[in-house]
Design an enzyme around this catalytic site. Structure first.
Site, PDB file in Angstrom:
ATOM      1  N   ASP A  63      30.257  64.700  58.844  1.00 46.68           N
ATOM      2  CA  ASP A  63      30.850  65.815  58.095  1.00 46.68           C
ATOM      3  C   ASP A  63      31.346  65.971  57.535  1.00 46.68           C
ATOM      4  O   ASP A  63      31.534  64.797  56.214  1.00 46.68           O
ATOM      5  CB  ASP A  63      31.481  66.356  59.324  1.00 46.68           C
ATOM      6  CG  ASP A  63      32.969  67.389  58.911  1.00 46.68           C
ATOM      7  OD1 ASP A  63      32.593  68.426  58.883  1.00 46.68           O
ATOM      8  OD2 ASP A  63      34.148  66.682  58.186  1.00 46.68           O
ATOM      9  N   LEU A  64      32.241  66.927  56.221  1.00 44.89           N
ATOM     10  CA  LEU A  64      32.174  66.943  54.908  1.00 44.89           C
ATOM     11  C   LEU A  64      33.450  67.216  54.786  1.00 44.89           C
ATOM     12  O   LEU A  64      34.481  66.437  54.116  1.00 44.89           O
ATOM     13  CB  LEU A  64      31.512  67.888  54.033  1.00 44.89           C
ATOM     14  CG  LEU A  64      29.604  67.760  53.813  1.00 44.89           C
ATOM     15  CD1 LEU A  64      29.166  68.819  53.289  1.00 44.89           C
ATOM     16  CD2 LEU A  64      29.516  66.345  53.336  1.00 44.89           C
ATOM     17  N   ASP A  65      34.096  68.715  54.887  1.00 46.94           N
ATOM     18  CA  ASP A  65      35.762  68.987  55.152  1.00 46.94           C
ATOM     19  C   ASP A  65      35.957  67.876  55.847  1.00 46.94           C
ATOM     20  O   ASP A  65      36.388  68.367  56.680  1.00 46.94           O
ATOM     21  CB  ASP A  65      35.904  69.799  55.121  1.00 46.94           C
ATOM     22  CG  ASP A  65      34.986  71.142  54.699  1.00 46.94           C
ATOM     23  OD1 ASP A  65      34.515  70.990  52.791  1.00 46.94           O
ATOM     24  OD2 ASP A  65      34.685  72.312  54.813  1.00 46.94           O
ATOM     25  N   ASP A  74      36.154  64.106  60.923  1.00 44.53           N
ATOM     26  CA  ASP A  74      37.461  63.995  61.230  1.00 44.53           C
ATOM     27  C   ASP A  74      38.388  64.750  62.203  1.00 44.53           C
ATOM     28  O   ASP A  74      38.822  64.953  62.673  1.00 44.53           O
ATOM     29  CB  ASP A  74      37.727  64.499  59.831  1.00 44.53           C
ATOM     30  CG  ASP A  74      37.933  66.439  60.141  1.00 44.53           C
ATOM     31  OD1 ASP A  74      39.027  66.827  59.892  1.00 44.53           O
ATOM     32  OD2 ASP A  74      36.813  66.771  60.230  1.00 44.53           O
TER      33      ASP A  74
END
Length: 240
Positions: A11-13, A180
């Site tokens: 994941d990024l954000d 997250d």
């Protein structure tokens, strides 16, 4: 005993960078663009009005829920049209917004950790957001980026994880998904058969797993801790 991890999806954000500051910058960039080039839109669409338009979009166009870029383009065109501005400005307004959206501030450990992870296994980004790794300048660390807008459905849809595994050429059971969000990242990847790592940074928005949810394979406070784990795991694996 689990087989070794041969690839990682990320994941990024709020995993590699905090997303809130980037969104604040992007909204400010859009306001600035309107103030310079579409003043009627600037007056008609302050922050509160834009937030209400977003809620209207969610109600009226649920088919765009997975595609952040399409959502934002629709909103910009709607704001210009309703303010009596030239909708030909929509592309430039979106470009201003998106450039600021990609001005991310990485968590202090992220870049060094990504370098360490990429030195061990292929990395792929799997995100519901629309940040561009090439624009941000870290695409060289990733084999590819697969977004919900491109795939056609968001996490926790298992298909997006399976599509990433197929592109990586690695069975799901040997892919570790890192994120997250307990629902979108951990539960979704588990349903697709991937192994999972919950990155739970101090003060994170998602501060606990849902009650009764299966635990992730790993529960770590940072990407640097994940890099430590991966290096230790690889260093102790028997030679083929």
């Amino acid at each position: 005993m689990h087989p070794p991890i041969r690839a990682i999806t990320l994941d990024l954000d709020d995993t590699v960078w905090p997303v809130a500051p980037a969104i604040v910058r992007a909204e400010a960039a859009l306001e600035s663009f309107f103030a310079r080039h579409a003043p009627r839109a600037a007056r008609q669409w302050p922050s509160a009005a834009r937030q209400e338009l977003r809620r209207q979009l969610d109600r009226e166009r649920p088919h765009l829920a997975h595609d952040m870029s399409a959502q934002r383009r629709w909103m910009i065109e709607r704001m210009l049209e309703e303010a009596g501005e030239d909708t030909v400005l929509a592309d430039a307004a979106y470009d201003a917004y998106f450039a600021a959206r990609c001005q991310v501030e990485h968590y202090p450990d992220s870049l060094a950790a990504l370098e360490r992870l990429a030195a061990r296994v292929p990395l792929a980004a799997v995100s519901n957001g629309n940040a561009c790794l090439r624009t941000i300048g870290i695409d060289h660390l990733f084999s590819f980026q697969l977004g919900a807008g491109e795939f056609g459905a968001p996490k926790p849809e298992p298909g997006i994880f399976l599509a990433a595994c197929e592109r990586l050429g690695v069975p799901p059971g040997q892919v570790l998904h890192v994120g997250d969000d307990p629902a979108c990242d951990i539960a979704g990847a588990q349903r697709a058969g991937l192994r999972t790592c919950w990155i739970h940074r101090p003060g994170a928005f998602h501060d606990r797993m849902p009650e009764g949810a299966p635990p992730p394979d790993l529960h770590l406070p940072s990407l640097s801790a994940l890099a430590d784990w991966l290096e230790a795991t690889h260093d102790t694996e028997p030679s083929p």
